[in-house]
Design a protein around this motif. Structure first.
Motif: not given
Length: 578
Positions: A26-42
Protein backbone atom coordinates in the motif's frame (compact mmCIF):
# COMPACT_ATOMS: atom_id res chain seq x y z
CA UNK A 1 22.06 -21.33 3.97
CA UNK A 2 20.74 -17.83 4.69
CA UNK A 3 17.41 -18.61 3.01
CA UNK A 4 17.16 -21.86 4.97
CA UNK A 5 17.79 -20.06 8.25
CA UNK A 6 15.22 -17.35 7.52
CA UNK A 7 12.64 -19.87 6.32
CA UNK A 8 13.09 -21.95 9.48
CA UNK A 9 12.94 -19.18 12.06
CA UNK A 10 10.43 -16.87 10.35
CA UNK A 11 7.81 -19.60 9.93
CA UNK A 12 6.05 -18.78 13.24
CA UNK A 13 5.65 -15.15 12.12
CA UNK A 14 3.82 -15.69 8.83
CA UNK A 15 0.77 -13.62 9.84
CA UNK A 16 2.73 -10.50 10.88
CA UNK A 17 4.82 -10.86 7.72
CA UNK A 18 1.70 -11.05 5.54
CA UNK A 19 0.32 -7.90 7.18
CA UNK A 20 3.72 -6.26 6.74
CA UNK A 21 3.70 -7.11 3.03
CA UNK A 22 0.24 -5.57 2.62
CA UNK A 23 1.37 -2.37 4.34
CA UNK A 24 4.52 -2.15 2.22
CA UNK A 25 2.47 -2.75 -0.94
CA UNK A 26 0.00 0.00 0.00
CA UNK A 27 2.80 2.40 0.87
CA UNK A 28 4.68 1.76 -2.37
CA UNK A 29 1.59 2.04 -4.56
CA UNK A 30 0.81 5.38 -2.93
CA UNK A 31 4.37 6.54 -3.62
CA UNK A 32 4.08 5.48 -7.26
CA UNK A 33 0.71 7.15 -7.77
CA UNK A 34 1.82 10.59 -6.53
CA UNK A 35 3.99 11.50 -9.61
CA UNK A 36 1.01 10.78 -11.93
CA UNK A 37 -1.16 13.15 -9.93
CA UNK A 38 1.63 15.71 -9.99
CA UNK A 39 1.80 15.41 -13.79
CA UNK A 40 -1.95 15.96 -14.02
CA UNK A 41 -1.68 19.09 -11.87
CA UNK A 42 1.01 20.48 -14.18
CA UNK A 43 -0.71 19.56 -17.46
CA UNK A 44 -4.35 20.20 -16.48
CA UNK A 45 -4.01 22.72 -13.73
CA UNK A 46 -0.87 24.87 -13.95
CA UNK A 47 -0.67 25.14 -17.74
CA UNK A 48 -4.45 25.70 -18.09
CA UNK A 49 -4.61 27.97 -15.02
CA UNK A 50 -7.31 25.73 -13.47
CA UNK A 51 -7.06 26.57 -9.78
CA UNK A 52 -9.98 24.32 -8.81
CA UNK A 53 -8.30 21.30 -10.40
CA UNK A 54 -5.04 22.13 -8.63
CA UNK A 55 -6.75 22.32 -5.23
CA UNK A 56 -8.85 19.20 -5.77
CA UNK A 57 -5.99 17.05 -7.03
CA UNK A 58 -3.69 18.51 -4.37
CA UNK A 59 -6.16 17.41 -1.69
CA UNK A 60 -6.15 13.89 -3.09
CA UNK A 61 -2.34 13.91 -3.03
CA UNK A 62 -2.37 15.05 0.60
CA UNK A 63 -4.76 12.24 1.59
CA UNK A 64 -2.64 9.66 -0.23
CA UNK A 65 0.47 11.03 1.48
CA UNK A 66 -1.13 10.67 4.92
CA UNK A 67 -2.14 7.09 4.12
CA UNK A 68 1.41 6.45 2.93
CA UNK A 69 2.82 7.72 6.23
CA UNK A 70 0.46 5.52 8.29
CA UNK A 71 1.36 2.45 6.22
CA UNK A 72 5.09 3.23 6.53
CA UNK A 73 4.88 3.54 10.32
CA UNK A 74 2.94 0.28 10.56
CA UNK A 75 5.37 -1.54 8.28
CA UNK A 76 8.39 -0.36 10.29
CA UNK A 77 6.69 -1.38 13.56
CA UNK A 78 5.88 -4.91 12.43
CA UNK A 79 9.21 -5.26 10.61
CA UNK A 80 11.20 -4.31 13.70
CA UNK A 81 9.10 -6.61 15.88
CA UNK A 82 9.62 -9.65 13.64
CA UNK A 83 13.34 -8.92 13.12
CA UNK A 84 13.98 -8.67 16.86
CA UNK A 85 12.01 -11.87 17.45
CA UNK A 86 14.11 -13.58 14.78
CA UNK A 87 17.33 -12.56 16.54
CA UNK A 88 15.98 -13.78 19.88
CA UNK A 89 14.92 -17.15 18.47
CA UNK A 90 18.22 -17.75 16.66
CA UNK A 91 20.23 -16.88 19.77
CA UNK A 92 18.11 -19.26 21.83
CA UNK A 93 18.60 -22.00 19.22
CA UNK A 94 22.39 -21.58 19.29
CA UNK A 95 22.49 -21.46 23.08
CA UNK A 96 20.24 -24.51 23.40
CA UNK A 97 22.43 -26.47 20.98
CA UNK A 98 25.66 -25.45 22.74
CA UNK A 99 24.25 -26.66 26.06
CA UNK A 100 23.91 -30.11 24.48
CA UNK A 101 27.52 -30.16 23.24
CA UNK A 102 30.21 -32.26 24.84
CA UNK A 103 33.75 -30.99 25.27
CA UNK A 104 34.58 -32.42 21.86
CA UNK A 105 32.13 -30.17 19.97
CA UNK A 106 32.99 -27.09 22.06
CA UNK A 107 36.71 -27.56 21.44
CA UNK A 108 36.13 -28.19 17.73
CA UNK A 109 34.15 -24.97 17.22
CA UNK A 110 36.06 -22.93 19.81
CA UNK A 111 34.68 -20.98 22.75
CA UNK A 112 35.51 -17.57 21.28
CA UNK A 113 33.91 -18.55 17.96
CA UNK A 114 30.74 -19.71 19.71
CA UNK A 115 30.52 -16.36 21.49
CA UNK A 116 30.94 -14.50 18.19
CA UNK A 117 28.33 -16.67 16.47
CA UNK A 118 25.83 -16.09 19.26
CA UNK A 119 26.33 -12.32 19.27
CA UNK A 120 27.84 -10.71 16.17
CA UNK A 121 26.72 -13.30 13.62
CA UNK A 122 23.14 -13.24 14.88
CA UNK A 123 23.26 -9.44 14.80
CA UNK A 124 24.25 -9.51 11.11
CA UNK A 125 21.29 -11.75 10.19
CA UNK A 126 18.95 -9.71 12.37
CA UNK A 127 20.07 -6.47 10.72
CA UNK A 128 19.52 -7.97 7.27
CA UNK A 129 16.01 -9.05 8.27
CA UNK A 130 15.19 -5.60 9.65
CA UNK A 131 16.42 -3.81 6.51
CA UNK A 132 14.60 -6.34 4.32
CA UNK A 133 11.28 -5.75 6.06
CA UNK A 134 11.64 -1.96 6.04
CA UNK A 135 13.38 -1.37 2.68
CA UNK A 136 13.86 -4.37 0.44
CA UNK A 137 10.22 -5.50 0.33
CA UNK A 138 9.21 -2.19 -1.23
CA UNK A 139 12.16 -2.06 -3.67
CA UNK A 140 10.94 -4.64 -6.24
CA UNK A 141 7.38 -3.31 -6.06
CA UNK A 142 8.63 0.22 -6.67
CA UNK A 143 10.98 -0.91 -9.46
CA UNK A 144 8.34 -2.90 -11.36
CA UNK A 145 5.60 -0.36 -10.73
CA UNK A 146 7.90 2.47 -11.75
CA UNK A 147 8.75 0.74 -15.02
CA UNK A 148 5.06 0.17 -15.82
CA UNK A 149 4.12 3.77 -15.06
CA UNK A 150 7.17 5.09 -16.94
CA UNK A 151 6.02 3.10 -19.99
CA UNK A 152 2.58 4.63 -19.51
CA UNK A 153 4.11 8.10 -19.73
CA UNK A 154 6.26 7.49 -22.83
CA UNK A 155 7.34 4.20 -24.38
CA UNK A 156 10.28 5.40 -26.54
CA UNK A 157 11.83 7.31 -23.66
CA UNK A 158 11.52 4.18 -21.48
CA UNK A 159 14.09 2.43 -23.67
CA UNK A 160 16.73 4.24 -21.61
CA UNK A 161 15.85 1.88 -18.77
CA UNK A 162 17.11 -1.05 -20.86
CA UNK A 163 20.57 0.46 -20.56
CA UNK A 164 20.55 1.98 -17.08
CA UNK A 165 19.16 -0.93 -15.03
CA UNK A 166 21.33 -3.77 -16.51
CA UNK A 167 24.44 -1.55 -16.34
CA UNK A 168 23.84 -0.87 -12.67
CA UNK A 169 23.13 -4.55 -11.96
CA UNK A 170 26.39 -5.66 -13.62
CA UNK A 171 28.47 -3.14 -11.65
CA UNK A 172 26.91 -4.19 -8.36
CA UNK A 173 27.28 -7.91 -9.09
CA UNK A 174 31.03 -7.51 -9.77
CA UNK A 175 31.53 -5.61 -6.50
CA UNK A 176 29.48 -8.04 -4.37
CA UNK A 177 31.30 -11.03 -5.83
CA UNK A 178 34.58 -9.72 -4.43
CA UNK A 179 33.10 -8.70 -1.09
CA UNK A 180 31.80 -12.11 0.03
CA UNK A 181 35.18 -13.81 0.79
CA UNK A 182 36.31 -10.68 2.62
CA UNK A 183 33.30 -10.83 4.92
CA UNK A 184 34.09 -14.46 5.80
CA UNK A 185 37.64 -13.41 6.70
CA UNK A 186 36.24 -10.57 8.82
CA UNK A 187 34.15 -12.96 10.93
CA UNK A 188 37.06 -15.39 11.34
CA UNK A 189 39.41 -12.61 12.42
CA UNK A 190 36.77 -11.29 14.79
CA UNK A 191 36.80 -14.80 16.31
CA UNK A 192 40.56 -14.46 16.70
CA UNK A 193 40.27 -11.09 18.47
CA UNK A 194 37.72 -12.57 20.88
CA UNK A 195 40.00 -15.53 21.54
CA UNK A 196 43.07 -13.35 22.23
CA UNK A 197 41.12 -10.90 24.39
CA UNK A 198 39.49 -13.73 26.36
CA UNK A 199 42.87 -15.33 27.05
CA UNK A 200 44.39 -12.02 28.13
CA UNK A 201 41.52 -11.12 30.48
CA UNK A 202 41.50 -14.61 32.01
CA UNK A 203 45.27 -14.76 32.33
CA UNK A 204 45.89 -11.15 33.36
CA UNK A 205 47.60 -12.24 36.62
CA UNK A 206 50.03 -14.48 34.76
CA UNK A 207 50.74 -11.71 32.25
CA UNK A 208 51.58 -9.26 35.03
CA UNK A 209 53.55 -11.82 37.01
CA UNK A 210 55.86 -12.46 34.04
CA UNK A 211 55.82 -8.81 32.91
CA UNK A 212 54.52 -9.78 29.46
CA UNK A 213 52.42 -6.65 28.99
CA UNK A 214 54.35 -5.35 25.92
CA UNK A 215 54.23 -8.75 24.19
CA UNK A 216 50.51 -9.18 24.84
CA UNK A 217 49.81 -5.65 23.58
CA UNK A 218 51.71 -6.53 20.41
CA UNK A 219 49.77 -9.79 20.10
CA UNK A 220 46.41 -8.04 20.42
CA UNK A 221 47.58 -5.30 18.06
CA UNK A 222 48.49 -7.94 15.48
CA UNK A 223 45.04 -9.55 15.69
CA UNK A 224 43.40 -6.13 15.52
CA UNK A 225 45.48 -5.11 12.49
CA UNK A 226 44.52 -8.32 10.68
CA UNK A 227 40.85 -7.43 11.13
CA UNK A 228 41.61 -3.84 10.11
CA UNK A 229 43.24 -4.92 6.84
CA UNK A 230 40.31 -7.11 5.80
CA UNK A 231 37.75 -4.52 6.92
CA UNK A 232 39.58 -1.85 4.94
CA UNK A 233 39.47 -3.98 1.81
CA UNK A 234 35.74 -4.60 2.25
CA UNK A 235 35.17 -0.93 3.03
CA UNK A 236 36.89 0.15 -0.20
CA UNK A 237 34.58 -2.09 -2.22
CA UNK A 238 31.54 -0.84 -0.32
CA UNK A 239 32.64 2.73 -1.00
CA UNK A 240 32.36 2.05 -4.76
CA UNK A 241 28.69 1.06 -4.57
CA UNK A 242 26.95 4.37 -3.90
CA UNK A 243 29.05 6.41 -6.35
CA UNK A 244 28.26 3.77 -8.99
CA UNK A 245 24.53 4.09 -8.33
CA UNK A 246 24.67 7.88 -8.33
CA UNK A 247 26.71 7.93 -11.55
CA UNK A 248 24.16 5.77 -13.38
CA UNK A 249 21.29 7.76 -11.88
CA UNK A 250 22.72 11.14 -12.90
CA UNK A 251 23.67 9.98 -16.40
CA UNK A 252 20.21 8.50 -16.88
CA UNK A 253 18.51 11.68 -15.64
CA UNK A 254 20.64 13.77 -18.02
CA UNK A 255 19.74 11.49 -20.92
CA UNK A 256 16.01 11.69 -20.05
CA UNK A 257 16.09 15.49 -19.89
CA UNK A 258 18.00 15.65 -23.19
CA UNK A 259 15.75 13.33 -25.18
CA UNK A 260 12.58 14.33 -23.30
CA UNK A 261 13.25 17.98 -24.06
CA UNK A 262 13.21 17.20 -27.78
CA UNK A 263 9.94 15.28 -27.37
CA UNK A 264 8.36 18.22 -25.52
CA UNK A 265 9.60 20.58 -28.22
CA UNK A 266 8.06 18.35 -30.91
CA UNK A 267 4.77 18.31 -29.02
CA UNK A 268 4.77 14.50 -28.65
CA UNK A 269 5.16 14.71 -24.88
CA UNK A 270 3.78 17.06 -22.26
CA UNK A 271 5.86 18.81 -19.61
CA UNK A 272 3.96 17.07 -16.78
CA UNK A 273 4.60 13.67 -18.33
CA UNK A 274 8.31 14.45 -18.61
CA UNK A 275 8.38 15.53 -14.97
CA UNK A 276 6.57 12.34 -13.95
CA UNK A 277 8.92 10.21 -16.06
CA UNK A 278 11.98 11.76 -14.38
CA UNK A 279 10.40 11.05 -10.99
CA UNK A 280 9.70 7.43 -11.98
CA UNK A 281 13.25 7.06 -13.24
CA UNK A 282 14.54 8.33 -9.91
CA UNK A 283 12.20 5.93 -8.07
CA UNK A 284 13.35 2.98 -10.19
CA UNK A 285 17.02 3.70 -9.66
CA UNK A 286 16.40 4.57 -6.01
CA UNK A 287 14.82 1.14 -5.55
CA UNK A 288 17.93 -0.35 -7.13
CA UNK A 289 19.97 1.80 -4.76
CA UNK A 290 17.94 0.47 -1.82
CA UNK A 291 18.59 -3.04 -3.06
CA UNK A 292 22.26 -2.09 -3.31
CA UNK A 293 22.28 -1.16 0.34
CA UNK A 294 20.74 -4.54 1.07
CA UNK A 295 23.32 -6.32 -1.06
CA UNK A 296 25.99 -4.73 1.10
CA UNK A 297 24.48 -6.62 4.04
CA UNK A 298 23.63 -9.87 2.25
CA UNK A 299 27.18 -11.25 1.77
CA UNK A 300 28.11 -10.76 5.42
CA UNK A 301 24.74 -12.06 6.62
CA UNK A 302 25.14 -15.09 4.36
CA UNK A 303 28.52 -15.87 5.90
CA UNK A 304 27.06 -15.37 9.38
CA UNK A 305 24.12 -17.65 8.54
CA UNK A 306 26.53 -20.40 7.45
CA UNK A 307 28.41 -20.08 10.75
CA UNK A 308 25.15 -20.11 12.74
CA UNK A 309 23.77 -23.16 10.94
CA UNK A 310 27.08 -24.94 11.42
CA UNK A 311 26.42 -24.77 15.16
CA UNK A 312 22.73 -25.65 14.88
CA UNK A 313 23.45 -28.58 12.52
CA UNK A 314 26.25 -30.02 14.65
CA UNK A 315 24.95 -33.15 16.28
CA UNK A 316 26.01 -33.52 19.93
CA UNK A 317 28.42 -36.36 20.49
CA UNK A 318 26.38 -37.33 23.57
CA UNK A 319 22.71 -37.58 22.67
CA UNK A 320 19.74 -38.33 24.91
CA UNK A 321 18.17 -41.75 24.29
CA UNK A 322 15.04 -41.86 22.14
CA UNK A 323 13.21 -43.95 24.77
CA UNK A 324 14.92 -43.29 28.11
CA UNK A 325 14.61 -45.83 30.89
CA UNK A 326 13.69 -44.87 34.47
CA UNK A 327 16.17 -45.17 37.31
CA UNK A 328 16.79 -48.63 38.71
CA UNK A 329 15.92 -49.86 42.22
CA UNK A 330 19.40 -48.96 43.54
CA UNK A 331 20.16 -45.47 42.17
CA UNK A 332 23.37 -45.27 44.21
CA UNK A 333 24.90 -48.45 42.77
CA UNK A 334 27.67 -47.74 40.26
CA UNK A 335 29.16 -50.39 37.99
CA UNK A 336 31.80 -50.22 35.28
CA UNK A 337 32.07 -53.35 33.15
CA UNK A 338 35.18 -53.62 30.95
CA UNK A 339 34.98 -49.92 30.14
CA UNK A 340 37.19 -48.50 27.40
CA UNK A 341 37.43 -44.91 26.25
CA UNK A 342 39.38 -43.34 23.42
CA UNK A 343 39.19 -39.84 22.02
CA UNK A 344 38.14 -39.51 18.35
CA UNK A 345 41.08 -40.17 16.06
CA UNK A 346 43.34 -41.39 18.87
CA UNK A 347 45.49 -44.44 18.18
CA UNK A 348 45.34 -45.77 21.75
CA UNK A 349 42.50 -45.74 24.32
CA UNK A 350 42.83 -43.50 27.35
CA UNK A 351 41.17 -46.13 29.54
CA UNK A 352 41.53 -49.91 29.11
CA UNK A 353 39.26 -52.62 30.54
CA UNK A 354 38.10 -50.69 33.63
CA UNK A 355 35.81 -52.71 35.91
CA UNK A 356 34.61 -51.70 39.36
CA UNK A 357 31.57 -51.72 41.59
CA UNK A 358 30.85 -48.89 44.02
CA UNK A 359 28.03 -49.29 46.55
CA UNK A 360 26.03 -46.84 48.67
CA UNK A 361 27.57 -46.09 52.05
CA UNK A 362 31.08 -46.91 50.84
CA UNK A 363 33.95 -44.75 49.65
CA UNK A 364 35.86 -45.68 46.49
CA UNK A 365 39.08 -43.78 45.93
CA UNK A 366 41.09 -43.44 42.72
CA UNK A 367 44.75 -42.53 42.72
CA UNK A 368 47.44 -42.52 40.08
CA UNK A 369 50.05 -40.46 38.36
CA UNK A 370 49.44 -37.47 36.13
CA UNK A 371 47.83 -38.56 32.85
CA UNK A 372 46.74 -41.94 34.16
CA UNK A 373 43.07 -41.25 33.21
CA UNK A 374 41.53 -40.41 36.59
CA UNK A 375 39.54 -37.35 35.47
CA UNK A 376 38.47 -39.07 32.24
CA UNK A 377 37.11 -41.97 34.28
CA UNK A 378 35.15 -39.63 36.55
CA UNK A 379 33.74 -37.71 33.56
CA UNK A 380 32.28 -40.92 32.14
CA UNK A 381 29.95 -41.36 35.14
CA UNK A 382 27.78 -38.22 34.68
CA UNK A 383 28.08 -38.82 30.92
CA UNK A 384 30.20 -35.80 30.12
CA UNK A 385 31.91 -38.35 27.88
CA UNK A 386 30.52 -41.58 26.49
CA UNK A 387 32.30 -44.89 26.86
CA UNK A 388 33.61 -46.30 23.58
CA UNK A 389 33.67 -49.86 24.88
CA UNK A 390 32.03 -51.83 27.66
CA UNK A 391 29.21 -50.40 29.74
CA UNK A 392 28.71 -48.04 32.66
CA UNK A 393 25.65 -48.58 34.82
CA UNK A 394 24.02 -46.35 37.42
CA UNK A 395 21.35 -48.10 39.48
CA UNK A 396 21.58 -51.10 37.17
CA UNK A 397 20.78 -49.07 34.02
CA UNK A 398 23.32 -48.15 31.31
CA UNK A 399 23.81 -44.39 31.43
CA UNK A 400 23.32 -44.23 27.65
CA UNK A 401 19.77 -45.51 28.14
CA UNK A 402 18.99 -43.56 31.30
CA UNK A 403 16.80 -40.48 31.37
CA UNK A 404 19.24 -37.48 31.50
CA UNK A 405 17.18 -35.88 34.27
CA UNK A 406 17.39 -39.08 36.32
CA UNK A 407 21.14 -39.29 35.78
CA UNK A 408 21.57 -35.65 36.79
CA UNK A 409 19.54 -36.26 39.95
CA UNK A 410 21.59 -39.34 40.81
CA UNK A 411 25.08 -37.90 40.29
CA UNK A 412 26.70 -34.87 41.90
CA UNK A 413 30.08 -33.77 40.49
CA UNK A 414 32.63 -31.51 42.14
CA UNK A 415 35.07 -30.87 39.26
CA UNK A 416 38.81 -30.53 39.45
CA UNK A 417 38.51 -26.80 38.74
CA UNK A 418 35.43 -25.65 40.66
CA UNK A 419 33.47 -22.91 38.94
CA UNK A 420 31.11 -20.47 40.64
CA UNK A 421 28.60 -18.33 38.79
CA UNK A 422 28.07 -14.62 39.25
CA UNK A 423 25.35 -14.05 41.83
CA UNK A 424 25.31 -14.77 45.55
CA UNK A 425 26.44 -17.60 47.77
CA UNK A 426 22.83 -18.78 48.01
CA UNK A 427 22.16 -18.78 44.24
CA UNK A 428 25.32 -20.83 43.68
CA UNK A 429 24.44 -23.35 46.37
CA UNK A 430 20.89 -23.72 45.05
CA UNK A 431 22.13 -24.34 41.51
CA UNK A 432 21.17 -28.02 41.67
CA UNK A 433 18.25 -27.72 44.08
CA UNK A 434 16.09 -24.61 43.81
CA UNK A 435 13.82 -25.77 46.64
CA UNK A 436 16.60 -25.90 49.26
CA UNK A 437 15.91 -23.81 52.38
CA UNK A 438 18.41 -21.55 54.11
CA UNK A 439 18.77 -24.24 56.80
CA UNK A 440 19.74 -26.75 54.10
CA UNK A 441 22.34 -24.33 52.79
CA UNK A 442 23.88 -23.71 56.21
CA UNK A 443 23.94 -27.44 56.93
CA UNK A 444 25.76 -28.11 53.65
CA UNK A 445 28.21 -25.29 54.38
CA UNK A 446 28.89 -26.73 57.81
CA UNK A 447 29.71 -30.17 56.37
CA UNK A 448 31.92 -28.54 53.71
CA UNK A 449 33.78 -26.54 56.40
CA UNK A 450 32.62 -23.30 54.73
CA UNK A 451 30.18 -21.98 57.32
CA UNK A 452 32.76 -19.92 59.20
CA UNK A 453 33.97 -17.83 56.27
CA UNK A 454 30.45 -17.40 54.82
CA UNK A 455 29.23 -16.08 58.20
CA UNK A 456 32.11 -13.60 58.16
CA UNK A 457 31.07 -12.30 54.72
CA UNK A 458 29.12 -8.99 54.84
CA UNK A 459 25.73 -10.41 53.82
CA UNK A 460 26.11 -14.08 54.66
CA UNK A 461 24.25 -16.21 52.13
CA UNK A 462 23.37 -13.08 50.16
CA UNK A 463 27.01 -12.04 49.75
CA UNK A 464 28.04 -11.43 46.15
CA UNK A 465 30.10 -13.97 44.20
CA UNK A 466 31.96 -12.75 41.13
CA UNK A 467 31.99 -14.65 37.85
CA UNK A 468 34.13 -17.74 38.29
CA UNK A 469 34.32 -17.11 42.05
CA UNK A 470 37.32 -14.83 41.63
CA UNK A 471 36.49 -12.84 44.78
CA UNK A 472 37.06 -15.86 47.05
CA UNK A 473 40.20 -17.93 47.55
CA UNK A 474 40.87 -21.26 45.88
CA UNK A 475 40.15 -23.21 49.05
CA UNK A 476 36.93 -21.29 49.68
CA UNK A 477 35.88 -21.88 46.08
CA UNK A 478 36.44 -25.63 46.49
CA UNK A 479 34.44 -25.77 49.71
CA UNK A 480 31.54 -23.83 48.17
CA UNK A 481 31.55 -26.24 45.21
CA UNK A 482 31.42 -29.19 47.64
CA UNK A 483 28.55 -27.52 49.53
CA UNK A 484 26.73 -27.03 46.21
CA UNK A 485 26.98 -30.78 45.53
CA UNK A 486 25.73 -31.54 49.05
CA UNK A 487 22.68 -29.31 48.59
CA UNK A 488 21.94 -31.26 45.38
CA UNK A 489 21.66 -34.42 47.52
CA UNK A 490 22.58 -37.01 44.86
CA UNK A 491 23.00 -40.73 45.41
CA UNK A 492 26.53 -40.69 43.93
CA UNK A 493 29.15 -38.07 44.83
CA UNK A 494 32.12 -37.53 42.51
CA UNK A 495 35.03 -35.58 44.01
CA UNK A 496 37.60 -34.99 41.30
CA UNK A 497 40.67 -33.88 43.24
CA UNK A 498 38.33 -31.52 45.11
CA UNK A 499 40.41 -31.25 48.30
CA UNK A 500 43.71 -30.17 46.75
CA UNK A 501 43.42 -26.52 47.83
CA UNK A 502 42.62 -27.37 51.45
CA UNK A 503 45.12 -27.60 54.26
CA UNK A 504 45.49 -30.99 55.98
CA UNK A 505 43.42 -30.02 59.04
CA UNK A 506 40.48 -28.70 56.97
CA UNK A 507 40.76 -31.73 54.66
CA UNK A 508 40.53 -34.09 57.62
CA UNK A 509 37.56 -32.29 59.19
CA UNK A 510 35.70 -32.21 55.89
CA UNK A 511 36.22 -35.93 55.20
CA UNK A 512 35.15 -36.77 58.74
CA UNK A 513 31.98 -34.68 58.37
CA UNK A 514 31.22 -36.33 55.02
CA UNK A 515 31.65 -39.79 56.50
CA UNK A 516 29.34 -38.99 59.42
CA UNK A 517 26.64 -36.99 57.60
CA UNK A 518 26.50 -38.52 54.11
CA UNK A 519 26.15 -42.17 55.03
CA UNK A 520 23.71 -43.50 52.44
CA UNK A 521 25.44 -42.25 49.27
CA UNK A 522 28.17 -43.68 47.07
CA UNK A 523 31.39 -41.66 47.06
CA UNK A 524 34.05 -41.63 44.38
CA UNK A 525 37.10 -39.61 45.40
CA UNK A 526 39.93 -38.81 43.02
CA UNK A 527 42.97 -37.45 44.83
CA UNK A 528 46.69 -36.97 44.56
CA UNK A 529 47.04 -36.64 48.33
CA UNK A 530 47.33 -40.03 50.03
CA UNK A 531 46.01 -38.71 53.35
CA UNK A 532 42.71 -37.90 51.65
CA UNK A 533 41.99 -41.47 50.54
CA UNK A 534 43.84 -43.78 52.93
CA UNK A 535 40.67 -44.58 54.89
CA UNK A 536 38.55 -45.39 51.81
CA UNK A 537 36.79 -48.74 51.67
CA UNK A 538 38.29 -49.41 48.24
CA UNK A 539 41.27 -47.80 46.52
CA UNK A 540 41.92 -48.16 42.78
CA UNK A 541 45.43 -47.50 41.46
CA UNK A 542 45.44 -46.28 37.86
CA UNK A 543 48.51 -46.39 35.64
CA UNK A 544 48.42 -45.60 31.90
CA UNK A 545 44.64 -45.98 31.86
CA UNK A 546 44.56 -49.41 33.54
CA UNK A 547 43.66 -50.50 37.05
CA UNK A 548 46.92 -52.03 38.21
CA UNK A 549 45.83 -52.65 41.80
CA UNK A 550 42.83 -52.40 44.10
CA UNK A 551 42.19 -52.88 47.79
CA UNK A 552 42.40 -51.03 51.08
CA UNK A 553 45.35 -48.86 52.08
CA UNK A 554 46.97 -51.60 54.15
CA UNK A 555 46.43 -54.23 51.46
CA UNK A 556 47.92 -52.07 48.75
CA UNK A 557 50.94 -51.16 50.86
CA UNK A 558 51.75 -54.86 50.91
CA UNK A 559 50.73 -55.84 47.37
CA UNK A 560 51.21 -52.84 45.03
CA UNK A 561 54.63 -51.37 44.36
CA UNK A 562 53.05 -48.49 42.39
CA UNK A 563 50.82 -47.50 45.30
CA UNK A 564 53.66 -47.90 47.75
CA UNK A 565 55.85 -45.53 45.70
CA UNK A 566 53.08 -42.91 45.63
CA UNK A 567 52.57 -43.19 49.39
CA UNK A 568 56.25 -43.04 50.29
CA UNK A 569 56.71 -39.99 48.07
CA UNK A 570 54.37 -38.15 50.44
CA UNK A 571 54.68 -39.95 53.81
CA UNK A 572 57.36 -41.68 55.79
CA UNK A 573 57.21 -45.42 56.43
CA UNK A 574 55.95 -44.79 59.95
CA UNK A 575 53.26 -42.30 58.82
CA UNK A 576 52.06 -44.70 56.12
CA UNK A 577 51.64 -47.51 58.63
CA UNK A 578 49.93 -45.34 61.25
Amino acid sequence: MLIRLLRTYLRPYRKPLAFLLVLQLAQTLATLYLPTLNADIIDNGVILHNTHYILTTGGVMLAITLAQIVCAIGAIYFGAQVAMALGRDVRQAIFGRVLMFSDREVNHLGTSSLITRTTNDVQQVQMLALMTFTLLLSAPIMCIGGIILALNQNVPLSSLLLVAVPLLAIILALIIRRMRPLFRQMQERLDNINRVLREQITGVRVIRAFVRDPQERARFSGASNQLFDVSLGAGKLMALMFPSVLLVLNLSTTAVVWFGGHLVADGTMQIGSLTAFITYLAQILTSVMMATFMFMLVPRAEVSAERIMEVVDTEPGIAAPASPLPAGPEPGRLELRNVEFRFPGAEQPVLHDISLTALPGRITAIIGGTGSGKTTLVNLIPRLLDVTGGSLLVGGVDVRELDPAQLSAAVGLVPQKPYLFSGTVATNLRYGNQQATDEDLWHALEIAQARDFVERMPDGLDSAIAQGGTNVSGGQRQRLAIARALVHQPQIYLFDDSFSALDYATDARLRSALANQVTGATMIIVAQRVATIRHAHQILVLDAGRIVARGTHDELMDSSETYREIVLSQLTEQEAAA
